[in-house]
Design an enzyme around this catalytic site. Structure first.
Site, PDB file in Angstrom:
ATOM      1  N   ALA A 156       0.784  -1.237   0.000  1.00 11.91           N
ATOM      2  CA  ALA A 156       0.000   0.000   0.000  1.00 11.91           C
ATOM      3  C   ALA A 156       0.816   1.288   0.000  1.00 11.91           C
ATOM      4  O   ALA A 156       0.344   2.314  -0.493  1.00 11.91           O
ATOM      5  CB  ALA A 156      -0.927   0.011   1.222  1.00 11.91           C
ATOM      6  N   ALA A 157       2.013   1.287   0.588  1.00 12.50           N
ATOM      7  CA  ALA A 157       2.768   2.530   0.724  1.00 12.50           C
ATOM      8  C   ALA A 157       3.180   3.048  -0.657  1.00 12.50           C
ATOM      9  O   ALA A 157       3.423   2.248  -1.572  1.00 12.50           O
ATOM     10  CB  ALA A 157       3.996   2.301   1.597  1.00 12.50           C
ATOM     11  N   PRO A 158       3.240   4.385  -0.824  1.00 10.05           N
ATOM     12  CA  PRO A 158       3.112   5.447   0.188  1.00 10.05           C
ATOM     13  C   PRO A 158       1.690   5.918   0.472  1.00 10.05           C
ATOM     14  O   PRO A 158       1.512   6.877   1.202  1.00 10.05           O
ATOM     15  CB  PRO A 158       3.938   6.590  -0.417  1.00 10.05           C
ATOM     16  CG  PRO A 158       3.761   6.415  -1.891  1.00 10.05           C
ATOM     17  CD  PRO A 158       3.689   4.935  -2.128  1.00 10.05           C
ATOM     18  N   GLY A 159       0.670   5.286  -0.135  1.00  2.58           N
ATOM     19  CA  GLY A 159      -0.671   5.531   0.351  1.00  2.58           C
ATOM     20  C   GLY A 159      -1.657   6.213  -0.559  1.00  2.58           C
ATOM     21  O   GLY A 159      -2.781   6.488  -0.137  1.00  2.58           O
ATOM     22  N   GLY A 160      -1.303   6.515  -1.799  1.00  2.00           N
ATOM     23  CA  GLY A 160      -2.246   7.196  -2.687  1.00  2.00           C
ATOM     24  C   GLY A 160      -3.531   6.410  -2.870  1.00  2.00           C
ATOM     25  O   GLY A 160      -4.638   6.959  -2.778  1.00  2.00           O
ATOM     26  N   LYS A 161      -3.404   5.110  -3.106  1.00  2.00           N
ATOM     27  CA  LYS A 161      -4.588   4.280  -3.316  1.00  2.00           C
ATOM     28  C   LYS A 161      -5.337   4.046  -2.010  1.00  2.00           C
ATOM     29  O   LYS A 161      -6.577   3.961  -2.000  1.00  2.00           O
ATOM     30  CB  LYS A 161      -4.182   2.977  -3.993  1.00  2.00           C
ATOM     31  CG  LYS A 161      -3.578   3.192  -5.379  1.00  2.00           C
ATOM     32  CD  LYS A 161      -3.013   1.913  -5.964  1.00  2.00           C
ATOM     33  CE  LYS A 161      -2.344   2.187  -7.312  1.00  2.00           C
ATOM     34  NZ  LYS A 161      -1.169   3.078  -7.186  1.00  2.00           N
ATOM     35  N   ASP A 171      -1.417  -3.542  -5.905  1.00  2.29           N
ATOM     36  CA  ASP A 171      -0.519  -2.763  -6.760  1.00  2.29           C
ATOM     37  C   ASP A 171       0.861  -3.361  -6.539  1.00  2.29           C
ATOM     38  O   ASP A 171       1.581  -2.972  -5.622  1.00  2.29           O
ATOM     39  CB  ASP A 171      -0.573  -1.281  -6.375  1.00  2.29           C
ATOM     40  CG  ASP A 171       0.224  -0.408  -7.327  1.00  2.29           C
ATOM     41  OD1 ASP A 171       0.829  -0.948  -8.270  1.00  2.29           O
ATOM     42  OD2 ASP A 171       0.254   0.812  -7.137  1.00  2.29           O
ATOM     43  N   ASP A 229       1.924  -3.166   4.089  1.00  2.00           N
ATOM     44  CA  ASP A 229       3.174  -3.015   3.355  1.00  2.00           C
ATOM     45  C   ASP A 229       4.288  -3.532   4.254  1.00  2.00           C
ATOM     46  O   ASP A 229       4.212  -3.403   5.486  1.00  2.00           O
ATOM     47  CB  ASP A 229       3.425  -1.548   2.993  1.00  2.00           C
ATOM     48  CG  ASP A 229       4.441  -1.388   1.869  1.00  2.00           C
ATOM     49  OD1 ASP A 229       4.014  -1.159   0.720  1.00  2.00           O
ATOM     50  OD2 ASP A 229       5.651  -1.498   2.138  1.00  2.00           O
ATOM     51  N   CYS A 272       2.819  -0.518 -12.381  1.00  2.00           N
ATOM     52  CA  CYS A 272       3.243   0.677 -13.123  1.00  2.00           C
ATOM     53  C   CYS A 272       4.409   0.294 -14.038  1.00  2.00           C
ATOM     54  O   CYS A 272       5.479   0.882 -13.973  1.00  2.00           O
ATOM     55  CB  CYS A 272       3.629   1.813 -12.176  1.00  2.00           C
ATOM     56  SG  CYS A 272       4.905   1.400 -10.963  1.00  2.00           S
TER      57      CYS A 272
END
Length: 421
Positions: free
Chosen positions: A243-248, A305, A263, A356
């Site tokens: 999960a980091a850095p947390g945008g989603k 992700d 994470d 990505c």
């Protein structure tokens, strides 16, 4: 203060920092965003830190083309790791890309070669500028990258390269998508889909309206798509893996999901927690390796992700194309994580997988491998205007897309639903 910076020409410490960043990437193989913070720590002014980073990024973005200019102006080819070559790279990047005055480039560049071939560097730089040499319209991709992408995306490589020619704009994801028009007007930006605002890059992000009140966070448009594919949470539980850095995580929390953000990097989770605090959102945060962690419950949705080569982020991180990622190891890890993600999902629940990366081995081939879940094709109305789902119902973007609107990172995402059986 750095010992070198005392009694130096103003601007030299920033160029020395750029040179050190170039060395860290090219000689030691470090990612630029990992190498930069300790190098920039000694530079007091924020604008000097930004300049040093911009110089290093442009030198890396145009590395092959800068080297071609240098080699065409020297009688004997300078070794790849010669300090004079690296100094010329950053000098030419400043003059040809950042359009800084040649006299300022010379005054701040030649001191970096104290005791070295300053006359050679001065002569090569001056000769190239006097002869009107220019860089091509698009940066030359490394041979290995071009070969991979030619095979993966026939006919797309030139457009992708063109999309790398300039640093990308600044994309913001809004906490409240219903205020998109308001924030676009207030910030002087544009929007490519609800909850998104795009700005020209200028100044410190922290100085922009809305930062202090937590109205938005920085997130490339492509990176915002995977969380959007889960829709409104309505109080349901979602697991955000890696999960980091947390945008989603913030997107999901803002959409009404009860989020468990996991994470394995405690340091990166500190940043995630700080981001949640700034925007006034909540999530359960767990520091653990997803391959070892055993969930106490199963979830209505899982967003994975996955760790990847990050080649899709080459607009903002040009150094990623200069490294050869361990594709085999990454693909194995991604498959293992997909299995773990599916195992944490309730019957009838939704799984979104994203990377990505520009490499089909990390995106399309992984999605095609998933057989235990039912595909849930992505709809065109779920994507930014100008991008359509693939024939398989997947999301695939590349840096050559949305060229007239500022571009987009390379990304892949697919969605499935777990059967009731």
């Amino acid at each position: 203060m750095n010992a070198h910076s005392q009694d130096e020409t103003p601007g030299v410490p920033a160029r020395r920092a750029a040179l050190r960043m170039l060395d860290a990437v090219l000689r030691r193989g470090e990612p630029l965003d990992q190498a930069a913070p300790p190098i920039l720590r000694a530079i007091e002014r924020g604008d000097d830190r930004a300049l040093a980073t911009a110089i290093a990024q442009e030198a890396l973005r145009w590395l092959a083309d800068l080297d071609a200019l240098i080699d065409g102006a020297t009688r004997q080819v300078l070794p790849d790791d010669a300090k004079a070559r690296s100094v010329l790279r950053i000098m030419l990047a400043q003059a040809l890309r950042l359009e800084l005055p040649p006299h300022a480039v010379i005054a701040t560049g030649l001191p970096l070669l104290m005791g070295g071939p300053r006359r050679l560097a001065h002569g090569v730089f001056s000769a190239l500028l006097k002869s009107g040499q220019r860089l091509p319209d698009a940066p030359t991709l490394p041979d290995a990258v071009r070969a991979r992408w030619d095979a993966a995306w026939p006919g797309r490589v030139d457009a992708i390269a063109a999309g790398l020619a300039v640093p990308p704009p600044l994309d913001l994801t809004l906490k409240d998508a219903s205020r998109t028009a308001e924030w676009a007007e207030r910030l002087g930006g544009s929007s490519l889909m609800p909850g998104h605002v795009r700005l020209a890059r200028a100044g410190a992000v922290e100085a922009l309206a809305g930062f202090g009140e937590g109205a938005w966070w920085v997130q490339d448009l492509a990176a915002s798509v995977p969380a959007r594919l889960l829709g409104a949470g309505e109080g349901r539980r979602v697991l955000d893996l890696c999960a980091a850095p947390g945008g989603k995580t913030m997107q999901l929390a803002a959409a009404g999901w009860k989020v468990t953000a996991l994470d394995k990097s405690a340091r990166r989770l500190e940043r995630l927690t700080a981001n949640l605090t700034r925007v006034g959102l909540e999530a359960e945060v767990i520091a653990a390796d997803a391959m070892q962690w055993r969930p106490e419950e199963i979830y209505d949705a899982v967003l994975l992700d996955a760790p990847c080569s990050a080649t899709g982020t080459c607009r903002r991180h040009p150094d990623v194309l200069l490294r050869q990622p361990p594709f085999g190891e990454l693909a194995e890890l991604q498959r293992n994580l997909l299995e773990r993600a599916a195992g944490a999902l309730k019957p009838g629940g939704t799984l979104v997988y994203a990377v990505c990366a520009m490499e089909p081995a990390e995106g399309e081939r992984q999605a095609d491998w998933v057989r235990a879940l039912r595909p849930d094709p992505i709809r065109v109305d779920e994507l930014p205007e100008g991008i359509a789902p693939t024939a398989e119902g997947w999301f695939r973007s590349d840096p050559g897309m949305l060229a007239g609107a500022g571009g987009i990172d390379g990304f892949f995402a697919a969605r499935w639903v777990k059967g009731a059986g």
